[in-house]
Design an enzyme around this catalytic site. Structure first.
Site, PDB file in Angstrom:
ATOM      1  N   SER A 119       0.830  -1.209   0.000  1.00 25.11           N
ATOM      2  CA  SER A 119       0.000   0.000   0.000  1.00 25.11           C
ATOM      3  C   SER A 119       0.861   1.253   0.000  1.00 25.11           C
ATOM      4  O   SER A 119       0.344   2.348  -0.180  1.00 25.11           O
ATOM      5  CB  SER A 119      -0.865   0.033   1.251  1.00 25.11           C
ATOM      6  OG  SER A 119      -1.634  -1.130   1.345  1.00 25.11           O
ATOM      7  N   HIS A 140      -1.527  -2.894  -7.045  1.00 22.35           N
ATOM      8  CA  HIS A 140      -2.192  -2.555  -5.785  1.00 22.35           C
ATOM      9  C   HIS A 140      -3.713  -2.673  -5.873  1.00 22.35           C
ATOM     10  O   HIS A 140      -4.378  -1.810  -6.456  1.00 22.35           O
ATOM     11  CB  HIS A 140      -1.777  -1.135  -5.363  1.00 22.35           C
ATOM     12  CG  HIS A 140      -2.318  -0.722  -4.038  1.00 22.35           C
ATOM     13  ND1 HIS A 140      -2.797   0.543  -3.776  1.00 22.35           N
ATOM     14  CD2 HIS A 140      -2.477  -1.413  -2.884  1.00 22.35           C
ATOM     15  CE1 HIS A 140      -3.206   0.604  -2.528  1.00 22.35           C
ATOM     16  NE2 HIS A 140      -3.022  -0.570  -1.963  1.00 22.35           N
ATOM     17  N   GLU A 152      -4.489   0.007  -8.663  1.00 18.06           N
ATOM     18  CA  GLU A 152      -3.444   0.995  -8.961  1.00 18.06           C
ATOM     19  C   GLU A 152      -2.245   0.243  -9.527  1.00 18.06           C
ATOM     20  O   GLU A 152      -1.788  -0.732  -8.916  1.00 18.06           O
ATOM     21  CB  GLU A 152      -2.994   1.716  -7.688  1.00 18.06           C
ATOM     22  CG  GLU A 152      -3.789   2.950  -7.345  1.00 18.06           C
ATOM     23  CD  GLU A 152      -3.275   3.644  -6.089  1.00 18.06           C
ATOM     24  OE1 GLU A 152      -3.046   4.850  -6.147  1.00 18.06           O
ATOM     25  OE2 GLU A 152      -3.098   2.973  -5.047  1.00 18.06           O
ATOM     26  N   ASN A 190      -4.037   5.847  -1.076  1.00 17.41           N
ATOM     27  CA  ASN A 190      -3.688   5.930   0.350  1.00 17.41           C
ATOM     28  C   ASN A 190      -3.029   7.244   0.735  1.00 17.41           C
ATOM     29  O   ASN A 190      -3.076   7.640   1.895  1.00 17.41           O
ATOM     30  CB  ASN A 190      -2.813   4.745   0.755  1.00 17.41           C
ATOM     31  CG  ASN A 190      -3.660   3.498   0.883  1.00 17.41           C
ATOM     32  OD1 ASN A 190      -4.729   3.534   1.471  1.00 17.41           O
ATOM     33  ND2 ASN A 190      -3.213   2.408   0.288  1.00 17.41           N
TER      34      ASN A 190
HETATM   35  P1  NAD Z   1      -2.988  -9.544   6.539  1.00 17.84           P
HETATM   36  O1  NAD Z   1      -2.391  -9.271   7.868  1.00 17.84           O
HETATM   37  O2  NAD Z   1      -4.430  -9.908   6.445  1.00 17.84           O
HETATM   38  O3  NAD Z   1      -2.188 -10.727   5.791  1.00 17.84           O
HETATM   39  C1  NAD Z   1      -0.799 -10.786   5.661  1.00 17.84           C
HETATM   40  C2  NAD Z   1      -0.417 -12.250   5.471  1.00 17.84           C
HETATM   41  O4  NAD Z   1       0.987 -12.318   5.138  1.00 17.84           O
HETATM   42  C3  NAD Z   1      -0.619 -13.106   6.734  1.00 17.84           C
HETATM   43  O5  NAD Z   1      -1.437 -14.232   6.412  1.00 17.84           O
HETATM   44  C4  NAD Z   1       0.814 -13.535   7.088  1.00 17.84           C
HETATM   45  O6  NAD Z   1       0.886 -14.844   7.654  1.00 17.84           O
HETATM   46  C5  NAD Z   1       1.484 -13.478   5.717  1.00 17.84           C
HETATM   47  N1  NAD Z   1       2.950 -13.442   5.772  1.00 17.84           N
HETATM   48  C6  NAD Z   1       3.739 -12.778   6.652  1.00 17.84           C
HETATM   49  N2  NAD Z   1       5.039 -13.028   6.367  1.00 17.84           N
HETATM   50  C7  NAD Z   1       5.061 -13.853   5.292  1.00 17.84           C
HETATM   51  C8  NAD Z   1       6.099 -14.477   4.542  1.00 17.84           C
HETATM   52  N3  NAD Z   1       7.372 -14.280   4.858  1.00 17.84           N
HETATM   53  N4  NAD Z   1       5.754 -15.278   3.520  1.00 17.84           N
HETATM   54  C9  NAD Z   1       4.457 -15.487   3.202  1.00 17.84           C
HETATM   55  N5  NAD Z   1       3.422 -14.927   3.867  1.00 17.84           N
HETATM   56  C10 NAD Z   1       3.726 -14.121   4.909  1.00 17.84           C
HETATM   57  O7  NAD Z   1      -2.646  -8.261   5.645  1.00 17.84           O
HETATM   58  P2  NAD Z   1      -3.401  -7.733   4.323  1.00 17.84           P
HETATM   59  O8  NAD Z   1      -4.407  -6.724   4.726  1.00 17.84           O
HETATM   60  O9  NAD Z   1      -3.809  -8.893   3.488  1.00 17.84           O
HETATM   61  O10 NAD Z   1      -2.214  -6.928   3.622  1.00 17.84           O
HETATM   62  C11 NAD Z   1      -1.287  -7.560   2.782  1.00 17.84           C
HETATM   63  C12 NAD Z   1      -0.665  -6.538   1.851  1.00 17.84           C
HETATM   64  O11 NAD Z   1      -1.699  -5.913   1.089  1.00 17.84           O
HETATM   65  C13 NAD Z   1       0.086  -5.413   2.562  1.00 17.84           C
HETATM   66  O12 NAD Z   1       1.208  -5.055   1.802  1.00 17.84           O
HETATM   67  C14 NAD Z   1      -0.941  -4.293   2.578  1.00 17.84           C
HETATM   68  O13 NAD Z   1      -0.359  -3.014   2.642  1.00 17.84           O
HETATM   69  C15 NAD Z   1      -1.597  -4.506   1.225  1.00 17.84           C
HETATM   70  N6  NAD Z   1      -2.947  -3.936   1.097  1.00 17.84           N
HETATM   71  C16 NAD Z   1      -3.827  -3.978   2.136  1.00 17.84           C
HETATM   72  C17 NAD Z   1      -5.098  -3.431   1.987  1.00 17.84           C
HETATM   73  C18 NAD Z   1      -6.101  -3.501   3.105  1.00 17.84           C
HETATM   74  O14 NAD Z   1      -7.131  -2.818   3.022  1.00 17.84           O
HETATM   75  N7  NAD Z   1      -5.885  -4.272   4.143  1.00 17.84           N
HETATM   76  C19 NAD Z   1      -5.468  -2.846   0.763  1.00 17.84           C
HETATM   77  C20 NAD Z   1      -4.555  -2.848  -0.293  1.00 17.84           C
HETATM   78  C21 NAD Z   1      -3.291  -3.394  -0.111  1.00 17.84           C
END
Ligand code: NAD
Length: 291
Positions: A119, A140, A152, A190
């Site tokens: 993000s 994204h 994005e 964001n």
């Molecule tokens: P989340 O906490 O739901 O999930 C993250 C996952 O990554 C977890 O299941 C964790 O076990 C896993 N993980 C951690 N280390 C790892 C590794 N070394 N190898 C493989 N898996 C690993 O988080 P999320 O909300 O799904 O966010 C994930 C990404 O998406 C981030 O970069 C976030 O910025 C981006 N994002 C989030 C949103 C949102 O609204 N939450 C929106 C767009 C983008």
């Protein structure tokens, strides 16, 4: 380039949504997570969400089963390497993402395109530490992935046109719409959204309003479909804090300082919906404000 296999690293709320839409669009998906439990939970979530879509008549039963059959949960990261396109969607921490790319590098096919669903973290910096900055970019998605229309697409300084066009083709095949953003902290959505959420937390912190009045004000007064605190819980407060820190560090402007109350919630492990508690407590029948 023709993309057929997509590797998704990180099976959290975003990763499972990405696997879902990719499989539905016909891609062969390999879904990876460090946690076997997260991977299992993601597969159950994908099934439930596809069943909901089928129940509403948006997709057929056969389409749903075919999509599920195209997602392979994979605990070994190295088996993701040969995919045509890899979307890293692990926890929003640069050192975690860095480790994932380091571990993937020896296993990539020559043509593999590497992308991150980050993000806020610099695409150029992530790309520069790989062997293929020209085949690296930001991909994204918005949350929830199956519902939100926008993706994005972020070019790093070295991203080549073929890579960008290939990713654009994937977005179009998903039936979504792309907006291209330059690689500056937090990109477009964001950069605008998070300071608003952070300001809502300051408004709470300073006692200008409580959780309900702040959310009600923005819903009814600014016509937002969700209040900012409700939305923060939905995104994940750890992700919100991480993005504010990237804006603060990357733009060196005090207007982006994260609210201490946001930090406190994250330190408590109250990360929003995903942990059952954030600005609201979700453990009962109805969400109840925690302040
Ligand atoms: P989340 O906490 O739901 O999930 C993250 C996952 O990554 C977890 O299941 C964790 O076990 C896993 N993980 C951690 N280390 C790892 C590794 N070394 N190898 C493989 N898996 C690993 O988080 P999320 O909300 O799904 O966010 C994930 C990404 O998406 C981030 O970069 C976030 O910025 C981006 N994002 C989030 C949103 C949102 O609204 N939450 C929106 C767009 C983008």
């Amino acid at each position: 380039m023709d993309i057929r296999t997509v590797g998704v690293v990180g099976a959290g709320q975003m990763g499972n949504g990405i696997a879902h839409v990719m499989a539905l669009a016909g891609y062969e998906v390999r879904l990876n997570d460090v946690s076997a439990e997260a991977l299992e939970k993601a597969m159950a979530t994908i099934r439930r969400n596809l069943e909901r879509q089928a129940g509403r008549g948006k997709i057929g039963e056969a389409e749903m089963e075919a999509a599920l059959g195209r997602i392979l949960p994979e605990t070994a990261l190295e088996r993701i390497g040969a995919c045509d396109l890899i979307i890293e969607s692990a926890t929003e921490r640069e050192e975690i993402k860095q480790k994932i790319f380091d571990a993937l590098l020896p296993h990539l096919a020559d043509h593999t395109i590497l992308t991150s669903n980050t993000s806020s973290i610099s695409i150029t910096r992530l790309a520069s530490r790989t062997d293929r900055p020209e085949k690296f970019m930001g991909f994204h998605f918005m949350n929830p992935v199956p519902v939100m229309q926008l993706v994005e697409l972020i070019r790093g300084i070295a991203t080549d046109k073929a890579t960008f066009d290939t990713c654009l083709g994937v977005v179009e095949k998903l039936g979504k719409t792309a907006a291209s953003a330059e690689d500056f902290p937090a990109f477009i959505v964001n950069r605008i959204l998070m300071p608003m959420i952070n300001e809502a937390v300051y408004t709470l912190y300073e006692g200008v309003g409580n959780v309900r009045s702040i959310d009600r004000s923005m819903k009814l007064g600014a016509n937002h479909p969700m209040g900012p605190l409700e939305l923060a819980d939905f995104i994940g407060l750890d992700t919100c804090l991480a993005i504010m820190n990237v804006l603060h560090d990357g733009l060196a402007d005090t207007k982006y300082r994260p609210c201490p109350l946001l930090t406190k919630y994250v330190e408590a492990g109250w990360l929003g919906r995903k942990t059952g508690r954030g600005f609201y407590d979700y453990r009962g029948e109805e969400p109840v404000p925690t302040r």
